[in-house]
Design a protein around this motif. Structure first.
Motif, PDB file in Angstrom:
ATOM      1  N   LEU A 104     -12.417  25.463  -7.310  1.00 44.63           N
ATOM      2  CA  LEU A 104     -12.115  25.663  -5.894  1.00 44.63           C
ATOM      3  C   LEU A 104     -12.591  24.425  -5.129  1.00 44.63           C
ATOM      4  CD1 LEU A 104     -11.656  28.506  -6.946  1.00 44.63           C
ATOM      5  CD2 LEU A 104     -12.827  29.408  -4.928  1.00 44.63           C
ATOM      6  N   VAL A 105     -11.673  23.808  -4.391  1.00 39.15           N
ATOM      7  CA  VAL A 105     -11.988  22.546  -3.719  1.00 39.15           C
ATOM      8  C   VAL A 105     -11.522  22.599  -2.271  1.00 39.15           C
ATOM      9  CG1 VAL A 105     -11.704  21.272  -5.878  1.00 39.15           C
ATOM     10  CG2 VAL A 105      -9.767  21.448  -4.306  1.00 39.15           C
ATOM     11  N   TYR A 106     -12.039  21.647  -1.482  1.00 36.46           N
ATOM     12  CA  TYR A 106     -11.444  21.381  -0.173  1.00 36.46           C
ATOM     13  C   TYR A 106     -11.380  19.877   0.017  1.00 36.46           C
ATOM     14  CZ  TYR A 106     -16.393  22.714   0.742  1.00 36.46           C
ATOM     15  OH  TYR A 106     -17.748  22.921   0.671  1.00 36.46           O
ATOM     16  N   THR A 156      -8.982  25.236  -0.780  1.00 38.14           N
ATOM     17  CA  THR A 156      -9.432  26.323   0.095  1.00 38.14           C
ATOM     18  C   THR A 156      -9.585  25.895   1.548  1.00 38.14           C
ATOM     19  OG1 THR A 156     -11.820  25.895  -0.115  1.00 38.14           O
ATOM     20  CG2 THR A 156     -10.769  27.188  -1.873  1.00 38.14           C
ATOM     21  N   GLY A 157      -9.736  24.600   1.801  1.00 38.94           N
ATOM     22  CA  GLY A 157     -10.001  24.158   3.161  1.00 38.94           C
ATOM     23  C   GLY A 157     -11.313  24.678   3.719  1.00 38.94           C
ATOM     24  N   TYR A 158     -12.214  25.142   2.841  1.00 37.81           N
ATOM     25  CA  TYR A 158     -13.503  25.727   3.211  1.00 37.81           C
ATOM     26  C   TYR A 158     -13.316  27.040   3.977  1.00 37.81           C
ATOM     27  CZ  TYR A 158     -18.504  25.803   4.485  1.00 37.81           C
ATOM     28  OH  TYR A 158     -19.828  26.141   4.635  1.00 37.81           O
ATOM     29  N   LEU A 204     -18.367  26.831  -3.731  1.00 35.00           N
ATOM     30  CA  LEU A 204     -18.826  25.787  -2.816  1.00 35.00           C
ATOM     31  C   LEU A 204     -18.715  26.213  -1.360  1.00 35.00           C
ATOM     32  CD1 LEU A 204     -20.104  22.994  -2.984  1.00 35.00           C
ATOM     33  CD2 LEU A 204     -17.848  21.988  -2.651  1.00 35.00           C
ATOM     34  N   SER A 205     -19.067  27.454  -1.102  1.00 40.97           N
ATOM     35  CA  SER A 205     -19.029  27.999   0.263  1.00 40.97           C
ATOM     36  C   SER A 205     -19.846  29.277   0.282  1.00 40.97           C
ATOM     37  CB  SER A 205     -17.587  28.293   0.683  1.00 40.97           C
ATOM     38  OG  SER A 205     -17.549  29.189   1.784  1.00 40.97           O
ATOM     39  N   THR A 206     -20.790  29.361   1.205  1.00 37.78           N
ATOM     40  CA  THR A 206     -21.591  30.582   1.302  1.00 37.78           C
ATOM     41  C   THR A 206     -20.749  31.747   1.790  1.00 37.78           C
ATOM     42  OG1 THR A 206     -23.638  29.348   1.631  1.00 37.78           O
ATOM     43  CG2 THR A 206     -23.607  31.620   2.418  1.00 37.78           C
ATOM     44  N   GLY A 207     -19.863  31.498   2.743  1.00 39.73           N
ATOM     45  CA  GLY A 207     -18.986  32.562   3.220  1.00 39.73           C
ATOM     46  C   GLY A 207     -18.121  33.115   2.102  1.00 39.73           C
ATOM     47  N   PHE A 233     -23.665  30.198   5.949  1.00 42.46           N
ATOM     48  CA  PHE A 233     -24.388  29.031   5.443  1.00 42.46           C
ATOM     49  C   PHE A 233     -25.560  28.677   6.349  1.00 42.46           C
ATOM     50  CE2 PHE A 233     -24.047  24.293   6.443  1.00 42.46           C
ATOM     51  CZ  PHE A 233     -25.086  23.920   5.600  1.00 42.46           C
ATOM     52  N   GLY A 234     -25.307  28.522   7.629  1.00 41.66           N
ATOM     53  CA  GLY A 234     -26.349  28.092   8.554  1.00 41.66           C
ATOM     54  C   GLY A 234     -27.357  29.169   8.892  1.00 41.66           C
ATOM     55  N   ARG A 235     -26.917  30.438   8.830  1.00 43.48           N
ATOM     56  CA  ARG A 235     -27.829  31.534   9.171  1.00 43.48           C
ATOM     57  C   ARG A 235     -28.713  31.957   8.002  1.00 43.48           C
ATOM     58  NH1 ARG A 235     -23.055  33.143  12.130  1.00 43.48           N
ATOM     59  NH2 ARG A 235     -22.321  34.434  10.402  1.00 43.48           N
ATOM     60  N   GLU A 236     -28.331  31.580   6.804  1.00 43.63           N
ATOM     61  CA  GLU A 236     -29.033  32.058   5.612  1.00 43.63           C
ATOM     62  C   GLU A 236     -30.530  31.738   5.591  1.00 43.63           C
ATOM     63  OE1 GLU A 236     -29.380  34.013   1.910  1.00 43.63           O
ATOM     64  OE2 GLU A 236     -27.796  34.044   3.433  1.00 43.63           O
ATOM     65  N   PRO A 237     -30.993  30.538   6.009  1.00 42.07           N
ATOM     66  CA  PRO A 237     -32.432  30.255   5.918  1.00 42.07           C
ATOM     67  C   PRO A 237     -33.285  30.893   7.010  1.00 42.07           C
ATOM     68  CG  PRO A 237     -31.304  28.387   6.880  1.00 42.07           C
ATOM     69  CD  PRO A 237     -30.223  29.368   6.458  1.00 42.07           C
ATOM     70  N   ILE A 238     -32.672  31.515   8.006  1.00 40.67           N
ATOM     71  CA  ILE A 238     -33.432  32.007   9.153  1.00 40.67           C
ATOM     72  C   ILE A 238     -34.536  32.991   8.771  1.00 40.67           C
ATOM     73  CG2 ILE A 238     -33.261  33.327  11.311  1.00 40.67           C
ATOM     74  CD1 ILE A 238     -30.583  31.936  11.830  1.00 40.67           C
ATOM     75  N   PRO A 239     -34.309  33.965   7.882  1.00 37.40           N
ATOM     76  CA  PRO A 239     -35.407  34.888   7.547  1.00 37.40           C
ATOM     77  C   PRO A 239     -36.643  34.171   7.013  1.00 37.40           C
ATOM     78  CG  PRO A 239     -33.330  35.776   6.772  1.00 37.40           C
ATOM     79  CD  PRO A 239     -33.046  34.383   7.232  1.00 37.40           C
ATOM     80  N   LEU A 240     -36.451  33.159   6.170  1.00 33.91           N
ATOM     81  CA  LEU A 240     -37.599  32.431   5.630  1.00 33.91           C
ATOM     82  C   LEU A 240     -38.297  31.637   6.730  1.00 33.91           C
ATOM     83  CD1 LEU A 240     -38.810  29.584   4.371  1.00 33.91           C
ATOM     84  CD2 LEU A 240     -39.337  31.742   3.240  1.00 33.91           C
ATOM     85  N   LEU A 241     -37.519  30.981   7.588  1.00 36.16           N
ATOM     86  CA  LEU A 241     -38.109  30.223   8.692  1.00 36.16           C
ATOM     87  C   LEU A 241     -38.888  31.132   9.632  1.00 36.16           C
ATOM     88  CD1 LEU A 241     -35.129  27.805   9.493  1.00 36.16           C
ATOM     89  CD2 LEU A 241     -37.303  27.201   8.391  1.00 36.16           C
ATOM     90  N   GLN A 242     -38.359  32.314   9.882  1.00 38.76           N
ATOM     91  CA  GLN A 242     -39.062  33.267  10.734  1.00 38.76           C
ATOM     92  C   GLN A 242     -40.371  33.714  10.094  1.00 38.76           C
ATOM     93  OE1 GLN A 242     -35.905  36.167  11.224  1.00 38.76           O
ATOM     94  NE2 GLN A 242     -35.509  35.477  13.327  1.00 38.76           N
ATOM     95  N   GLU A 243     -40.345  33.936   8.804  1.00 39.56           N
ATOM     96  CA  GLU A 243     -41.563  34.347   8.114  1.00 39.56           C
ATOM     97  C   GLU A 243     -42.614  33.239   8.134  1.00 39.56           C
ATOM     98  OE1 GLU A 243     -44.247  36.648   5.719  1.00 39.56           O
ATOM     99  OE2 GLU A 243     -42.726  36.998   7.255  1.00 39.56           O
ATOM    100  N   ARG A 244     -42.181  32.008   7.879  1.00 36.96           N
ATOM    101  CA  ARG A 244     -43.121  30.882   7.933  1.00 36.96           C
ATOM    102  C   ARG A 244     -43.647  30.675   9.364  1.00 36.96           C
ATOM    103  NH1 ARG A 244     -45.875  28.467   3.703  1.00 36.96           N
ATOM    104  NH2 ARG A 244     -44.507  27.886   1.977  1.00 36.96           N
TER     105      ARG A 244
END
Length: 471
Positions: A50-52, A93-95, A121-124, A201-212
């Motif tokens: 799968l590419v874009y 896929t065009g992402y 190659l895409s979190t979504g 993709f961008g929202r995924e790290p928020i829980p860890l950042l909030q915990e830290r």
């Protein structure tokens, strides 16, 4: 608010919706029968790609795809996987998540045994394919992206976030900032802005950042950027107004170079910007010119530069006029990442052959290989990856296999490592992974996979199998 509630809220915002059947895998004997039947057909293993190569994310997606495909060509030039030739097909896929799902549906049944594994190659797209993989029994490899909680193979038997997740990335970045300030306790009172692609993709790290942030007392400022990220003036106006001490950039494609230009306009120092490993490649900095100098980014183990495997590709693929992209990109950051991604997929297949024989494998058999990876330094050296990455070892329960990263910095002409290795603090991540994984299974009314019971069942089946079947 309790962390479990925060995690649940973020998961909902990211569109987590997966309905899967996570029952026990068929016995080794049944899988071997399928493999034996497949051996009567062509000795070919199909790997979908799968590419874009088009759209606003193509400058970053293209070199990754070139590295991935070139490595498959290298394996074929070296005789295939234990004599089994790799066939592959790209699907654009065009992402976009919907197009990624269309590609999945079109390619999943190709080849004598179906698709070996998907690398979206895409979190979504990963969130969407998590629904489908357990039904179709095809692994989804998400090296350095995807669902962070899918490191737990008991809750997510078909997902493989190899080498690290976004929780790993965020944790390492906070460790690094703590080290720069003389200790994590010195982050108290500081401001850290998270400028992120407003997507899973961008929202995924928020829980860890909030915990830290809760642990260390720094203020976390969340600044979403609408895809594809070409308009960020309002975001960087907030940066100018709130004056954070550091900016974490969770961008991809054109968003990254745009963010660097806007940082210049806002007067924010590039040496106080730290990108995730998808915001730390040549296409992110070269369009900005000298203004990108000093910008930092996380490295998914590897950086830029050539190792033996790159020379093998140049000699056995490009020298024969079979290179997928320009020769000069061999060894660049994203090219190498695609190459590493392909290697892990190939080694999952090769590992599966140890159990099921040197023949085309089903996705189910490849899954066994992926969750039994044992790539020690000796094996990596033999593959030509010395100096590129660290050893990887997975299991039924651990589908990540490694959680190390380094910091690199752009000096105006090249990337150079500026830190030692960091390992994500699994004493923080593991409880989060287990908690969110268990909540996922409970919410979907699924049954948590029992790795210990599976192992006992496999051993019992093998002990009863005829001697000929064990050879």
């Amino acid at each position: 608010m309790a962390i479990s509630l925060r995690l649940k809220a973020i998961a909902a915002a990211a569109g987590v919706a997966a309905v899967a059947t996570l029952g026990m895998a068929p016995s080794a004997a049944v899988a071997q029968q399928k493999g034996a039947a497949a051996a009567k057909g062509p000795m070919e293993q199909f790997v979908p790609v799968l590419v874009y190569r088009t759209g606003p994310f193509s400058p970053n997606g293209t070199p990754w795809a070139n590295g991935f495909v070139d490595y498959l060509k290298l394996v074929n030039a070296q005789g295939g996987i234990n004599g089994v030739r790799i066939t592959f097909e790209e699907c654009e896929t065009g992402y976009a998540t919907d197009r990624s799902v269309e590609c999945y549906e079109r390619l999943k049944g190709k080849g004598p045994t179906g698709a070996a594994a998907f690398n979206p190659l895409s979190t979504g797209a990963t969130f969407a394919l998590t629904d489908k993989a357990p039904v179709d029994k095809i692994p989804v490899v998400t090296m350095g992206y995807g669902r962070s909680e899918s490191a737990d193979g008991q809750a997510f038997p078909w997902n493989f976030p190899l080498l690290g997740s976004y929780w790993v990335a965020a944790d390492v970045l906070i460790q690094h900032l703590g080290k720069l300030n003389g200790g994590l306790d010195k982050l108290r009172g500081k401001k850290i802005a998270h400028v992120f692609h407003d997507s899973p993709f961008g929202r995924e790290p928020i829980p860890l950042l909030q915990e830290r942030a809760r642990m260390h007392g720094f203020e976390l400022i969340l600044l979403p950027v609408t895809s594809p990220g070409v308009e960020q003036r309002a975001t960087w106006l907030q940066v100018r107004q709130q004056r954070p001490d550091y900016v974490l950039l969770w961008g991809w494609g054109v968003m990254n170079s745009t963010a660097l230009r806007e940082a210049v306009a806002a007067g924010f120092p590039r040496d106080r910007m730290y990108g995730v490993w998808w915001a730390g490649a040549e296409p992110d900095v070269t369009p900005v010119g000298a203004d990108a100098k000093g910008y930092n980014a996380l490295s998914l183990q590897h950086g830029a530069g050539q190792a033996k495997v790159h020379q093998d590709i140049l000699n056995l693929v490009h020298a024969k006029g079979q290179g997928t992209g320009p020769r000069e990109e061999v060894g660049q950051v994203l090219y190498t990442r695609g190459m590493v991604n392909a290697m892990l997929t190939v080694e999952g297949i090769r590992r599966g052959m140890v159990r099921y024989g040197n023949r085309p494998l089903t996705g189910e058999q490849v899954r066994w290989g992926l969750e039994n990876l044992a790539l020690d330094q000796k094996r990596l050296d033999a593959l030509g990856f010395a100096g590129v990455m660290r050893p990887v070892s997975t299991s039924c329960r651990d589908h990540q296999g490694s959680q190390w990263a380094r910091i690199q910095q752009w000096d105006g002409s090249k990337w150079s490592f500026t830190s030692d290795w960091y390992e994500a603090d699994m004493s923080i991540l593991t409880p989060m992974i287990r908690r969110v994984g268990a909540a996922y299974v409970q919410e979907r009314k699924l049954t948590m996979r029992d790795c210990a019971a599976e192992l006992r069942a496999q051993e019992a089946a093998e002990s009863k199998a005829p001697a000929a079947a064990k050879k």
